[in-house]
Design an enzyme around this catalytic site. Sequence first.
Site, short mmCIF file in Angstrom:
data_model
loop_
_atom_site.label_atom_id
_atom_site.label_comp_id
_atom_site.label_asym_id
_atom_site.label_seq_id
_atom_site.Cartn_x
_atom_site.Cartn_y
_atom_site.Cartn_z
N LEU A 15 6.00 20.94 41.85
CA LEU A 15 4.76 21.41 41.22
C LEU A 15 4.54 20.74 39.86
O LEU A 15 3.48 20.18 39.61
CB LEU A 15 4.86 22.94 41.05
CG LEU A 15 3.74 23.63 40.29
CD1 LEU A 15 2.43 23.56 41.06
CD2 LEU A 15 4.09 25.10 40.02
N SER A 108 11.93 27.74 31.29
CA SER A 108 10.99 28.71 31.84
C SER A 108 11.00 29.94 30.94
O SER A 108 12.00 30.22 30.29
CB SER A 108 11.44 29.06 33.24
OG SER A 108 11.16 30.40 33.51
N CYS A 110 11.31 32.91 31.62
CA CYS A 110 12.23 34.00 32.03
C CYS A 110 13.56 33.93 31.30
O CYS A 110 14.42 34.77 31.49
CB CYS A 110 12.45 34.00 33.52
SG CYS A 110 13.47 32.64 34.06
N TYR A 137 19.16 32.12 37.17
CA TYR A 137 18.30 30.99 36.83
C TYR A 137 18.18 30.86 35.30
O TYR A 137 18.28 29.77 34.74
CB TYR A 137 16.93 31.23 37.46
CG TYR A 137 15.90 30.18 37.17
CD1 TYR A 137 15.89 28.98 37.86
CD2 TYR A 137 14.90 30.41 36.23
CE1 TYR A 137 14.92 28.02 37.61
CE2 TYR A 137 13.93 29.45 35.97
CZ TYR A 137 13.95 28.27 36.67
OH TYR A 137 12.98 27.31 36.42
N LYS A 141 19.11 27.76 32.70
CA LYS A 141 18.09 27.14 31.85
C LYS A 141 18.46 27.22 30.37
O LYS A 141 18.23 26.29 29.60
CB LYS A 141 16.72 27.79 32.10
CG LYS A 141 16.11 27.40 33.42
CD LYS A 141 15.65 25.96 33.37
CE LYS A 141 15.14 25.47 34.70
NZ LYS A 141 14.85 24.02 34.70
N THR A 165 5.26 29.03 30.43
CA THR A 165 5.01 30.34 31.00
C THR A 165 4.89 30.18 32.52
O THR A 165 5.20 29.13 33.07
CB THR A 165 3.71 30.92 30.39
OG1 THR A 165 3.57 32.25 30.83
CG2 THR A 165 2.48 30.10 30.79
N HIS A 180 6.20 32.37 44.03
CA HIS A 180 5.80 33.21 42.91
C HIS A 180 4.51 33.95 43.30
O HIS A 180 3.89 33.68 44.32
CB HIS A 180 5.57 32.37 41.66
CG HIS A 180 6.85 31.98 41.00
ND1 HIS A 180 7.56 32.85 40.22
CD2 HIS A 180 7.55 30.83 41.02
CE1 HIS A 180 8.65 32.25 39.79
NE2 HIS A 180 8.67 31.02 40.25
N TRP A 203 3.01 43.35 45.90
CA TRP A 203 4.31 43.95 45.54
C TRP A 203 4.26 44.68 44.20
O TRP A 203 3.59 44.25 43.26
CB TRP A 203 5.39 42.87 45.42
CG TRP A 203 5.70 42.15 46.69
CD1 TRP A 203 5.22 42.42 47.94
CD2 TRP A 203 6.55 41.00 46.84
NE1 TRP A 203 5.73 41.52 48.85
CE2 TRP A 203 6.55 40.66 48.20
CE3 TRP A 203 7.33 40.25 45.94
CZ2 TRP A 203 7.29 39.58 48.69
CZ3 TRP A 203 8.06 39.18 46.43
CH2 TRP A 203 8.04 38.86 47.79
N ASP A 270 9.04 45.32 40.19
CA ASP A 270 8.03 44.83 39.25
C ASP A 270 8.55 43.65 38.43
O ASP A 270 7.80 42.84 37.94
CB ASP A 270 7.65 45.95 38.25
CG ASP A 270 6.50 46.81 38.77
OD1 ASP A 270 5.76 46.34 39.65
OD2 ASP A 270 6.38 47.95 38.29
P1 GDP Z 1 8.43 36.81 37.92
O1 GDP Z 1 7.27 36.45 37.04
O2 GDP Z 1 9.68 36.09 37.58
O3 GDP Z 1 8.65 38.32 37.97
O4 GDP Z 1 8.15 36.34 39.42
P2 GDP Z 1 6.97 36.50 40.48
O5 GDP Z 1 5.87 35.56 40.21
O6 GDP Z 1 7.63 36.39 41.81
O7 GDP Z 1 6.46 38.01 40.34
C1 GDP Z 1 5.58 38.42 39.33
C2 GDP Z 1 5.06 39.83 39.60
O8 GDP Z 1 4.14 39.79 40.69
C3 GDP Z 1 6.15 40.83 39.98
O9 GDP Z 1 5.82 42.08 39.37
C4 GDP Z 1 5.98 40.95 41.50
O10 GDP Z 1 6.45 42.17 42.04
C5 GDP Z 1 4.46 40.82 41.60
N1 GDP Z 1 3.97 40.48 42.95
C6 GDP Z 1 2.98 41.14 43.61
N2 GDP Z 1 2.80 40.63 44.85
C7 GDP Z 1 3.67 39.61 44.96
C8 GDP Z 1 3.95 38.69 46.02
O11 GDP Z 1 3.38 38.72 47.11
N3 GDP Z 1 4.92 37.75 45.78
C9 GDP Z 1 5.58 37.68 44.57
N4 GDP Z 1 6.50 36.72 44.40
N5 GDP Z 1 5.34 38.56 43.57
C10 GDP Z 1 4.41 39.50 43.75
#
Ligand code: GDP
Length: 312
Positions: A15, A108, A110, A137, A141, A165, A180, A203, A270
């Site tokens: 990406l 990153s 995180c 991860y 990093k 970010t 993500h 989610w 979350d």
């Molecule tokens: P993060 O930023 O490291 O937490 O990674 P993600 O991008 O995977 O998740 C960001 C937030 O989006 C979290 O609160 C997830 O629970 C929420 N989320 C909601 N729906 C989805 C989904 O379908 N996939 C992922 N990966 N995250 C989701």
Amino acid sequence: MNKASKIYVAGHRGLVGSAIVRNLKDKGYTNIIGKTHKELDLTNQLEVRKFFKEEKPEYVFLAAARVGGINANNTYPADFIYENLEIQNNIIKAAHDFKVEKLLFLGSSCIYPKECKQPIKEEYLLSGYLESTNEAYAIAKIAGLKMCQFFKRQYKDNFISCMPTNLYGPNDNFNLQTSHVMPALIRKFYEAKVKKLPFVEVWGTGKPLREFLHVDDMADACTFLMENYEGEEHVNIGTGKEISISALAYMIKDIISYEGEVRFDKGKPDGTMRKLLEVKKLEGLGWKYKIELEQGIKNVVEYILKNNILSL
Ligand code: GDP
């Protein structure tokens, strides 16, 4: 860096790496090299050293990493810490031994503590416990960032690092198990529209806040730092703006014109509740993002439809 400098973009098909290559070409750089995973296994020290010895790159963008969303990080922590440490150790040490002029390491957001004061300043690194869902991860990093800092301090190597970010863009990973949130939601809403599904499952509670940066802006910031920054401290890259996962879901729903329902699956994690970077340092150096979120999402949707990425 001059237009004919030999520039190695590690991870040039990913990406971020692919966006850096596009950005460098747009800016007139002509001598860019990349190796696919098949051609060069970055976790193999001997292969990496041989590559640096033979090719002698002058500038290195270290955008190669094993990456994934909350689910992948949670499921494969051993692979995440091991592979990322291997990749970055091999490249940074080879860059030192084979006298690379300048290297930019990509981290990153995180890496910052779970309970971090917001917006997150660069200096808040290592001021608290990490978020457990992506600790493996993050530890890798942080080690990479520190390694650049210490090689700079001890050997005067011109190695710098930046912390983006959450990124999104055309070459994203659209696999629902490992992606993500942004590509996952684009896929889910698009699929639900095509298959006329009654609802889309998002989610978590929808309450966490996230900041999103288009990868073309990220790439532009990377070349900007390569051209203009020499400091020991890493630099945050972001927009300084945030949106809730729920608002993001509804924004994507509207862009895709999906008419069904949005449901939140509270059984899914979350993660961190808020993760907003302070970007004053980067703005002070003279760089600011250009692509607004809604426009950026429209670009990605157009791209995946045009190229039939989701092949439904
Ligand atoms: P993060 O930023 O490291 O937490 O990674 P993600 O991008 O995977 O998740 C960001 C937030 O989006 C979290 O609160 C997830 O629970 C929420 N989320 C909601 N729906 C989805 C989904 O379908 N996939 C992922 N990966 N995250 C989701």
